[in-house]
Design a protein around this motif. Sequence first.
Motif: not given
Length: 406
Positions: A286-289, A215-222, A121-124, A293-299
């Motif tokens: 989906i895209d990286r953004a 974890l691989d920053l170059s992955n932009q689509r999933f 979930s870390m974002v620069p 959101e999915v992996v950091s969802d605490r709601q």
Amino acid sequence: MKNSSSNNDNKQHREEEEGRSPAAAYVRLLFSAQQLHLFNLFSHLLLLAFGFIIGITLAFSVNHHQQLIILPSNNNNNPISSNNNSQSGIKRDGLRSFLGSGKEATIMHDMKDDELMWRASMVPKIREVPFRMTPKVAFMFLTRGPLYLGPLWERFFKGNQGLYSIYIHSHPSFNASSVPKTSVFFGRRIPSKGVRWGDLNMVDAERRLLANALLDLSNQRFVLLSETCIPLFNFSTVYRYLLNSSKTFVEAYDLAGPVGRGRYSPKMRPLIKPSQWRKGSQWFQIDRALALEVVSDRQYYPVFKKHCRYGGCIADEHYLPTLVSIKFWRRNANRTLTWVDWSKGGSHPSRYMRSDVTVPFLNRLRHATRCRYNGKSTNVCHLFARKFMPQSLDRLLRFAPRLMHF
């Protein structure tokens, strides 16, 4: 006579004084020289001891700093690229290695799920990457065991190294040692857990795949796939379609009846209202953004974890469609790029065997429907299709060069 004697005594006294003066001066000079020599010797010893202490301190500091600057990349998606300093011999990790961009390698790690989600979930805050980075598509396979359609995918990926990443989530009991080292799937299995159809652990597996790929920053689509999925177009077409899209592709719709609204639990109020409950295909693009959101969802995830676990809820068909329709619907196309046939009814879609695979059938999957892409009408609406059984592989390999151009 008396005056003469007195003068003689004074003269003798002066001569004695003058006679003693050179000796006294020499003694004083010798004593001063010895003091100076001792002072210089003591000063040199003091400086030598001080230098020795500084040398030990610096050596310890450099060794300790060397251990600190080599930051571990739990992704291990790429081998550490180290530069050897000819003077110090210190091996250093570069930023590319820490971010996981570059040549693929093993991706196994020992992080727990909560540790993995936190790391992913870390974002620069500085968005501009300080080096040239080629965007990649992460192909994430959620499987029970082997990829029996692997030879078809091998042809799909061939010649496109550096533009994709592969991640496989399979049952822990599956022995992946049968995958040859020359395969693009070799070493691409992530730390996996058991998955049961209809349970929330299906969503957990999807989030686990996303977190590892992030974890691989170059992955932009999933792209989420199964062992029964096939590509309908060649790699370059799929790559451009995904990377150039202004939308994410998560199917989300409101469905009346027991397999739609009937799966909603009133206990989800007030966070999730009945009018917000959505259903859709599990197979997303989906895209990286949105992945972040999915992996950091605490709601919303904790609500599903508490009230959509067992029975008839089927979390994987509702969690992401509901989350996206509530928070991110403006950027979503509300459709999936994976073709599936539910026309026969039942809990599972139609399956396709060897006799079902024909040129007209594949062409229909590729171009028979129309949709919107970046605001324009197109007949390329599905990039993938399922469910294809192992018996269909030989025909798929036969038709792929002519139809899909790979």
